[in-house]
Design an enzyme around this catalytic site. Structure first.
Site, PDB file in Angstrom:
ATOM      1  N   CYS A   7      38.074  50.152  54.012  1.00 42.06           N
ATOM      2  CA  CYS A   7      38.786  49.007  53.462  1.00 42.06           C
ATOM      3  C   CYS A   7      38.121  48.539  52.149  1.00 42.06           C
ATOM      4  O   CYS A   7      38.234  49.207  51.146  1.00 42.06           O
ATOM      5  CB  CYS A   7      38.899  47.893  54.494  1.00 42.06           C
ATOM      6  SG  CYS A   7      40.227  46.722  54.134  1.00 42.06           S
ATOM      7  N   HIS A  31      41.219  50.539  59.101  1.00 42.65           N
ATOM      8  CA  HIS A  31      40.006  50.335  59.907  1.00 42.65           C
ATOM      9  C   HIS A  31      39.972  51.307  61.081  1.00 42.65           C
ATOM     10  O   HIS A  31      40.668  51.091  62.083  1.00 42.65           O
ATOM     11  CB  HIS A  31      39.948  48.893  60.423  1.00 42.65           C
ATOM     12  CG  HIS A  31      39.661  47.878  59.362  1.00 42.65           C
ATOM     13  ND1 HIS A  31      38.384  47.511  59.016  1.00 42.65           N
ATOM     14  CD2 HIS A  31      40.490  47.171  58.553  1.00 42.65           C
ATOM     15  CE1 HIS A  31      38.424  46.607  58.044  1.00 42.65           C
ATOM     16  NE2 HIS A  31      39.696  46.388  57.744  1.00 42.65           N
ATOM     17  N   GLU A  68      37.605  51.666  63.164  1.00 44.82           N
ATOM     18  CA  GLU A  68      36.762  51.147  64.241  1.00 44.82           C
ATOM     19  C   GLU A  68      37.518  50.268  65.231  1.00 44.82           C
ATOM     20  O   GLU A  68      37.008  49.975  66.319  1.00 44.82           O
ATOM     21  CB  GLU A  68      35.578  50.361  63.650  1.00 44.82           C
ATOM     22  CG  GLU A  68      35.927  49.020  63.010  1.00 44.82           C
ATOM     23  CD  GLU A  68      36.371  49.125  61.555  1.00 44.82           C
ATOM     24  OE1 GLU A  68      36.333  48.095  60.856  1.00 44.82           O
ATOM     25  OE2 GLU A  68      36.770  50.217  61.123  1.00 44.82           O
TER      26      GLU A  68
END
Length: 504
Positions: A74, A162, A164
């Site tokens: 990001c 993202h 994660e």
């Protein structure tokens, strides 16, 4: 290494990396050690800033970029593009929430085993309009052409999404590919290897020195004490203080359990001192300060009876460490009962923290590797001030008794119905109000208890627990019928944020 630009997800990146049995550490983007041969790769986190902001965080990557595999997520991806010759702009193509990768370069090692249209989670207002020279687009969404990119002549990559977060369906695979295919990590950092290396390091560090440690009955202090015990045996002395604000029968049962674990533990009943000093205190922060001050005084007095102690053991875990060196500076609102930093200096002791590199879920896995009973490892978090901050308003022995009884009925019911392990934290709160009730032919005017249960992974965010109505009904009925002094039970359905888990 993970460089933090202030993203709410930075700790999550670290936890996801560690789930692949790869060790990682988080550092502020502007304060990190020079990477050496032990570093396999670097990840740049997201950020609440735009790269176009006047005060945008700007790292010095001269010792990293082109020399180590580098993954920007990001903001990290936008920074790498913007700073090295590309263009990042605010545009109509910004994305928040779910998106799908309509194009993927499936030949690229970062996207090995990924399918077209896999779901990703976007959270950016800026968009990369132009990439630096010798960059290739390796993934796109319908709205954003540069969903991911790679430099052609060095192992540097950027993801606009993202990987994660839970909502990126194949995020785990992407991180695995980066760690395995690109960084060449061995992926052998397991709870068992952590135990072996930590015990070995503790033996070297402590030698024949004596260590004193305060126990709380919680997961962190228990696992830390067992690691120290493995390393130095009887040279560790533990102190378990009863502040009068523990759960029903907790002092005696936990003390016995510690002795069964083989620990050299001293139990101290200091409940009179704690409760007396809380008389007339209603402010939550003043309660915490009073309880924290008394704990230090009691602990210091008991530890002072021991000879030759050089170290203070603490159950500090990695989120505490990160907080103290955060990119945004130390937390402004550290709760007073955690602020016992003066104790080592006051007692002239050095500090040893066996768990300072672990997250809470990792502490539990290490505890399992140490064969610690699951009754310890699955215990819900319990606040340092105990029931002192679950009795709203002034504290008295009678209120403590009422809350202990109500709380015990509640927690036992969660165990009995197989719900305890599905909940992150649960407890009862005694409210400073009384309500009218009817029992038999009598009118009552008694206390109200609120029940709280939340689900979470780390306590940073939490949702209220959706307990079965029939269980809540039975718990309410049992509390009102069995605890004289309580005639009403309510259930807290607030999530964090905006509420907190505890009420005080």
């Amino acid at each position: 290494m993970i460089l933090d630009f202030g993203s709410q997800y930075t700790q999550l990146i670290a936890r996801k990396v560690r789930e692949h049995n790869v060790y990682c550490e988080i550092y502020p983007y502007n304060h990190y050690p020079q990477p050496d041969e032990t570093v396999k790769g670097v990840i740049l986190s997201g950020s609440p800033f735009s790269v176009r902001d006047e005060n945008a965080p700007i790292p010095d990557l001269s010792s990293i970029k082109g020399k180590f595999p580098l993954l920007g997520i990001c903001y990290g991806a936008q920074y790498l593009s913007h700073y090295y010759g590309g263009e990042v702009m605010q545009s109509d193509s910004r994305e928040y929430g779910r998106a799908r990768l309509s194009y993927i370069n499936q030949e690229h090692p970062l996207f090995k085993n990924l399918e077209i249209n896999t779901q990703v989670w976007m959270s950016h207002g800026d968009t990369i309009n132009a990439l630096p020279e010798n960059c290739d687009i390796i993934a796109s969404t319908e709205d954003v052409e540069v969903g991911a990119y790679a430099l052609a002549d060095e192992p540097t990559f950027g993801l606009q999404f993202h990987p994660e977060v839970y909502h990126t369906t194949d995020g785990k695979t992407i991180l695995f590919n980066f760690l395995s295919e690109i960084c060449g990590c061995s992926m052998d950092w397991t709870p068992e290897t952590f135990v072996d290396s930590t015990v070995r390091e503790l033996k070297e560090k402590l030698g024949n020195d004596r260590v004193v440690m305060g126990l709380s009955g919680g997961v962190d202090s228990t696992v830390a004490s067992i690691l120290l015990h493995r390393a130095i045996g009887s040279n560790l002395t533990c102190i378990f203080v009863d502040n009068g604000l523990l759960r029903k029968n907790e002092f005696s049962t936990v003390l016995e359990s510690y002795k069964e674990l083989g620990l050299n533990v001293i139990g101290v009943d200091a409940s009179d001192k704690f409760i007396t000093d809380l008389k007339g205190v209603t402010d939550p922060e003043e309660k915490r300060k009073s309880i924290g001050k008394n704990f230090i005084e009691v602990f210091e007095a008991e530890a002072g009876k021991l000879e030759g102690v050089k170290w203070l053991g603490q159950g500090t875990i990695y989120p505490d460490v990160i907080e103290s060196v955060s990119v945004n500076g130390p937390s402004v609102t550290i709760k007073s009962h955690h602020n016992v930093g003066g104790l080592p200096e006051k007692m002239h002791l050095k500090v040893v923290e066996p768990l300072r590199l672990l997250f809470k879920d990792e502490v539990r896995r290490v505890g399992k590797a140490l064969d610690i009973d699951s009754s310890f490892l699955k215990r819900h978090p319990f606040p340092g001030p105990g029931l002192g901050i679950r009795i709203l308003g002034e504290i008295s022995r009678e209120k403590i008794r009422l809350l202990q009884e109500a709380d015990d009925i509640y927690i036992q019911a969660l165990h009995r119905h197989g719900l305890y392990d599905t909940i992150w934290q649960a407890g009862a709160i005694l409210l400073p109000v009384q309500s009218v009730g009817v029992m038999g032919d009598e009118r009552t005017y008694e206390y109200v208890v609120a029940l709280r249960a939340v689900t979470s992974t780390d306590g940073m965010t939490a949702d209220w627990g959706h307990l079965p109505h029939e269980v809540l009904s039975k718990v309410s009925n049992d509390i009102i019928n069995k605890v004289r002094g309580i005639n009403r039970v309510v259930y807290d359905i607030s999530s964090k944020p905006p509420a907190t888990i505890e009420w005080e």
